[in-house]
Design a protein around this motif. Structure first.
Motif: not given
Length: 575
Positions: A302-306
């Motif tokens: 999730g953090p990398k996608t954001i």
């Protein structure tokens, strides 16, 4: 057994990838070979068109002779002149002049019949036939469609000879298995009408002329010669004789035991459904923890996608106002960032639900497993009861014996190919007729074909020709792996397979026209296909397990519509 009713694609059964299931299906096909039809008393005037509106020679265990016909589509209007694809035409031989009533044996449905003997028909609509969906009943059509003023709708035979009688398709799924003409001044029982339709010698003396609906073979406007009709009658008579021999060799089960066995089969249904439902519940509960782990794994990204979405938005803003597409790019980047954030928010919420589901599953699983075990045991008990009831029928000796295999194989080959199509193939040349006789005399080859699911569209004659052509082209094709390969090619290519078109619609260069087996420049040459596989095998280019494949498995390998050079290219590129 594949019949015209489900001949929409002979390869449908071959889509089954489970060998055990396939073997069960093939054994069912072989058992379905107890099938018969008689032709005496009938002179056919036409054979089936490929686009006619009838399913023919449908194996139907409720029908006389185990065969029926039915329309393939609905057309509630009476056929217009020239609409031959809907019409079945019979040429019925009468030895006695007189007025005759017409009887039909069918299940509820509707069709059209001619009102009199004539080459050009005035049509009578036949409908409102009463009875259970799968039940055949004899109906006196002359009486049903008569009226007080004119009396019964009788058919007049002015002198001994042959008369033309026709029916036409109206509604789909109407099944018809037999007709009979009976002297109008007499009445007949169902047993007498059954006997007439099955060509009992006493029927004619009683004033009856009967025939099975399939026996006409006058579908559409394709005519057939007297020679072909004679051949067709020979194959049909042979099938009828085989059926009688097989039935005579079968034990006669006690009716009460048959009822008990059928009741046991019916009683299996509820336990089977319960066992499947409880097993599914257990599987769902057991999968709960795995689903949670997968969600948690997805959340790690999730953090990398954001971060990636934010960087894309920053790049869009940095491109400056001089970029005419800036507004659109900014909107796309903002929407992308928002959608990724929504996904993560939704994933967090789903993880909370999944954690609760896991806890509930842990609590519910022991009870569910206990219920599934009980349901499985109940199903096994029901199946054991069915097996016991089947054992009580006393047919194990027949099922476990090979004594009837030859007759069953002959019957199934003739029934599946159907007498009409066998005659059409045989009439093309004396060689073709000899090929059919060779096949029918070769029990081992017939059984090998049938266990392999038979040829495409039931084209046993065509398959036999390809098989013979291959053996002429290669001496190796008579034994072992190469014999199985030759048979697999023959079965898979009994109906020519069109080549896969390349860009522009042209087929690949270099693949010759089919040689001697009814192919063309646009179809795969089955002899060449066999020779290619033989060479590839000898050169060590095929998988090492190829030598152990059954005929059925090999047929799945050799039925590609790509030319042989493309198959060779594919193997090379995979390596």
């Amino acid at each position: 057994m594949r019949t015209s009713a489900d001949r929409q694609d002979r390869r449908s059964c071959r889509n089954c990838k489970d060998p055990n299931t396939q073997i069960m299906k093939n054994q069912h096909h072989l058992a379905a070979g107890i099938c018969g039809i008689a032709l005496s008393g009938i002179i056919s005037t036409a054979a089936a068109e490929t686009n006619h509106s009838w399913n023919t020679f449908e194996v139907d265990f409720n029908a006389l002779g185990l065969a029926s016909i039915s329309p393939t589509s609905n057309d509630h209007k009476a056929p217009e002149a020239g609409a031959m694809n809907r019409i079945v035409s019979y040429r019925v031989a009468f030895s006695q002049a007189g007025s005759y009533d017409l009887y039909v044996r069918c299940n509820p449905g509707s069709f059209y019949m001619s009102k009199s003997f004539s080459e050009t028909s005035e049509w009578q609509e036949v409908k409102n036939i009463e009875g259970a969906a799968d039940e055949y009943v004899w109906v006196n059509l002359s009486e049903k469609f008569g009226n007080k003023k004119t009396g019964d709708l009788t058919f007049e035979v002015k002198a001994p000879g042959s008369e033309t009688f026709k029916i036409a398709a109206r509604t789909r799924e109407t099944r018809i298995d037999a007709f009979a003409f009976g002297k109008a001044d007499k009445s007949f029982t169902d047993d007498q009408l059954d006997a007439a339709a099955q060509n009992h010698p006493a029927a004619e003396a009683a004033g009856l002329v009967g025939f099975q609906a399939e026996a006409a073979n006058a579908f559409g406007n394709e005519t057939v010669s007297d020679e072909a009709r004679k051949m067709q009658a020979e194959y049909a008579t042979r099938l009828n004789d085989l059926t009688k021999e097989i039935k005579a060799a079968l034990p006669k089960p006690d009716d009460a035991k048959v009822v008990a066995w059928l009741a046991a089969v019916k009683a299996e249904e509820a336990p089977a459904k319960e066992a499947a439902a409880t097993a599914k519940t257990v599987a769902t509960l057991q999968a709960a923890e795995g689903k949670l782990r997968q969600m948690e794994e997805n959340l790690k990204y999730g953090p990398k996608t954001i971060e990636d979405a934010q960087e894309e938005l920053a790049r869009a803003r940095a491109r400056g106002e001089e970029n005419p597409e800036m507004a659109k790019e900014l909107e796309n980047a903002e929407n992308y960032l928002a959608s990724r954030q929504k996904e993560i928010d939704r994933l967090n919420a789903d993880i909370e639900k999944a954690r609760a589901a896991v806890e509930k599953a842990k609590a519910d699983l022991p009870v569910a497993i206990k219920a599934a075990d009980a349901a499985r045991q109940a199903h096994e008990n029901a199946m054991a009861t069915t097996w016991n009831a089947m054992d009580a029928l006393g047919i194990d000796g027949v099922l476990g014996s090979t004594a009837l295999d030859g007759k069953l194989a002959q019957a199934l080959v003739i029934a599946t190919a159907n007498p009409r199509d066998l005659a059409k193939f045989a009439r093309k040349s004396p060689e073709n007729k000899n090929l059919i006789e060779q096949l029918l005399a070769n029990e081992a080859l017939m059984l090998q074909m049938l266990v392999a699911d038979g040829p495409t569209d039931g084209k046993f004659g065509e398959a036999m020709k390809i098989y013979t052509d291959i053996q002429k082209a290669s001496p190796k094709a008579k034994d072992g792996v190469f014999q199985r390969l030759a048979l697999a090619v023959s079965l898979a290519h009994a109906v020519p397979i069109e080549k896969q078109a390349t860009t522009g619609g042209d087929t690949m260069e270099g693949d010759d026209a089919a040689a001697g087996s009814g192919g063309s420049a646009n179809t795969i040459d089955p002899v060449k296909r066999y020779l290619s596989y033989e060479k590839w095998y000898l050169d060590g280019e095929l998988d090492q397990g190829f030598k152990d494949l059954s005929v059925w498995n090999m047929a799945m390998a050799v039925n590609a519509n790509d030319p042989d050079e493309i198959l060779a290219w594919g193997r090379e590129m995979l390596r």
